[in-house]
Enzyme design. Structure first.
Site, mmCIF file in Angstrom:
data_model
loop_
_atom_site.group_PDB
_atom_site.id
_atom_site.type_symbol
_atom_site.label_atom_id
_atom_site.label_comp_id
_atom_site.label_asym_id
_atom_site.label_seq_id
_atom_site.Cartn_x
_atom_site.Cartn_y
_atom_site.Cartn_z
ATOM 1 C CB THR A 67 9.149 -9.819 -12.475
ATOM 2 O OG1 THR A 67 9.953 -9.187 -14.500
ATOM 3 C CG2 THR A 67 8.229 -11.286 -13.319
ATOM 4 C CG ASN B 143 -2.553 3.768 10.434
ATOM 5 O OD1 ASN B 143 -3.285 4.557 9.901
ATOM 6 N ND2 ASN B 143 -1.187 4.078 11.204
ATOM 7 C CG HIS C 39 1.912 -6.465 5.495
ATOM 8 N ND1 HIS C 39 1.716 -6.614 6.284
ATOM 9 C CD2 HIS C 39 1.506 -5.525 4.515
ATOM 10 C CE1 HIS C 39 2.353 -5.419 6.210
ATOM 11 N NE2 HIS C 39 1.991 -4.738 5.905
ATOM 12 C CB CYS D 167 5.552 2.979 9.690
ATOM 13 S SG CYS D 167 2.978 2.045 9.512
ATOM 14 C CB ALA E 294 -1.045 0.368 0.992
HETATM 15 N N1 PLP Z 1 -2.303 2.685 4.605
HETATM 16 C C1 PLP Z 1 -2.483 2.540 6.345
HETATM 17 C C2 PLP Z 1 -3.529 2.964 6.743
HETATM 18 C C3 PLP Z 1 -1.689 1.218 6.510
HETATM 19 O O1 PLP Z 1 -1.921 1.275 7.810
HETATM 20 C C4 PLP Z 1 -0.228 0.654 6.132
HETATM 21 C C5 PLP Z 1 0.796 -0.110 6.984
HETATM 22 O O2 PLP Z 1 0.977 0.092 8.414
HETATM 23 C C6 PLP Z 1 0.336 1.592 5.228
HETATM 24 C C7 PLP Z 1 -0.610 1.945 3.975
HETATM 25 C C8 PLP Z 1 1.661 0.919 4.572
HETATM 26 O O3 PLP Z 1 1.082 -0.945 3.844
HETATM 27 P P1 PLP Z 1 2.512 -1.531 3.421
HETATM 28 O O4 PLP Z 1 2.838 -1.779 4.622
HETATM 29 O O5 PLP Z 1 1.812 -2.443 2.408
HETATM 30 O O6 PLP Z 1 2.934 -0.550 2.235
#
Ligand code: PLP
Length: 376
Positions: free
Chosen positions: A238, A150, A202, A324, A70
């Protein structure tokens, strides 16, 4: 017993996802671009996953583009749509509670000359469609809002905002980061009025390193990765067939049970809230009507990292906020009015339908012990 309550950070891959990935690494390891049988078999796997994911959001198969996750989907949406459109329109509107992969991307676009407006929650901690509409104008190219926050589970008024904005400014491109809502809340592209949607594998019991960007037909997005023109030139490279296969398998498994799982996780949330209400010094930061999958609390006077490590010693895994940011505060809680010591002591518990009541018992007991034993 180890208790994993950090499912908003990542989830355990389901058996079906692992089996699908393994198959694409052993039996069907071809390159989908190859013209022989092995390539065709790999292409069929990618096509199937594309169809399953498209169906799961009420979209057509050729609107689904695979990415590495994402973060990339959000980058592609924001950079790709603004560069296709942004020569004429130089303004981007987002919410102030977006994930870093949106916030940091628009901050970069801002440094390159775009005007960025961040709409913040009002005093009640909620976002209002009218506040977004007020910021949109003829110079706006993009409006981006996440579906579920999140960190707190707050559900943003995306549907209402996008339909309001589209009525007034049909040419503004709407993007929704649906990562924390996908396979948890019902999601249909038409009802949401979204032109672009980001998804991640994931977070839904598939595997890390795969995501999707839905691009509505007729919306122009320029690629940010160039090369062999895979994914119709929108995302060269790919295709990761094993990860895509896993994503499709997890969606195939979860899509029929969204409502059922929502109800059972809602019961778990109630159970958790009752349990922790018996612990002195705990404040709940998540709204009552938020996604039940995420519960954010503050443990008065106990710094998040210290509580986290205390719980970790008991093999209970939670998060101090968004994973993150590696324990660093993202500032998003402050946007919701959760500031100072309360933000410093925030703990995020995130569940799945597989979470067991006795795991929540173990968490509540350890939290209680932490409140008594941890100093400051
Ligand atoms: N957007 C939101 C709301 C998320 O919670 C996260 C991951 O914590 C992401 C985007 C990023 O996703 P990815 O880990 O697949 O890059």
């Amino acid at each position: 017993m180890s208790v994993y309550l950090d499912n908003a950070a990542t989830t355990k891959p389901c058996e079906e996802a692992v089996a699908a990935a393994l198959n694409a690494m052993t039996e069907n390891f071809g390159n989908p671009s190859s013209l022989h049988r092995a390539g065709l078999n790999a292409q069929l796997i990618v096509d199937k996953a594309r169809k399953v994911i498209a169906d799961s959001i009420g979209a057509e198969r050729d609107t689904i583009y695979f990415t590495s996750g994402a973060t990339e989907s959000n980058n592609l949406a924001l950079r790709g749509a603004s560069s296709a459109y942004g020569r004429k329109r130089r303004k981007i509107v987002i919410s102030s509670v977006e994930h870093a992969s949106v916030e940091e991307t628009v901050a970069d676009l801002e440094s390159k000359g775009f005007e960025v407006v961040r709409v913040a929650p009002r005093e009640d901690g909620r976002l209002y469609a009218a506040d977004f509409v007020r910021e949109c104008d003829e110079n706006t190219c993009l409006l981006s809002m996440m579906l579920v926050n999140n960190e707190t589970g707050y559900i943003l008024p995306v549907k209402e905002t996008f339909s309001f904005v589209k009525r007034k400014f049909p040419d503004i491109i709407t993007h929704c980061d649906c990562v924390q809502g996908y396979m948890k809340l019902p999601l249909r592209v038409q009802a949401l009025n979204a032109d672009l949607i980001s998804l991640s594998g994931h977070k839904i019991h598939a595997v890390k390193g795969v995501g999707v960007l839905y691009i509505k037909k007729g919306i122009r997005v320029l690629p940010i990765v160039t090369g062999g023109k895979q994914e119709k030139g929108i995302r060269s490279g790919t295709e990761s067939v094993p990860l895509i296969a896993a994503f499709g398998a997890a969606v195939e498994k979860l899509a029929p049970t969204i409502q059922e799982r929502y109800e059972s996780v809602s019961r778990l949330k109630q159970y958790l809230l009752e349990k922790i209400s018996a612990v002195d010094g705990i404040a709940v930061n998540s709204p009552d009507d938020g996604s039940p999958y995420v519960v954010n609390i503050s443990a008065e006077g106990k710094r998040s990292e210290i509580m986290l490590h205390f719980l970790e010693q008991k093999e209970i895994y939670v998060s101090s906020g968004s994973a993150c940011s590696k324990g660093q505060q993202s500032g998003v809680l402050g946007q919701f009015g959760i500031k100072g010591k309360r933000a410093d002591s925030a703990v995020r518990i995130s569940m799945t339908a597989e979470t067991k009541a006795d795991e929540l018992d173990a968490f509540a007991e350890a939290l209680h012990e932490g409140m008594e034993k941890i100093r400051g």
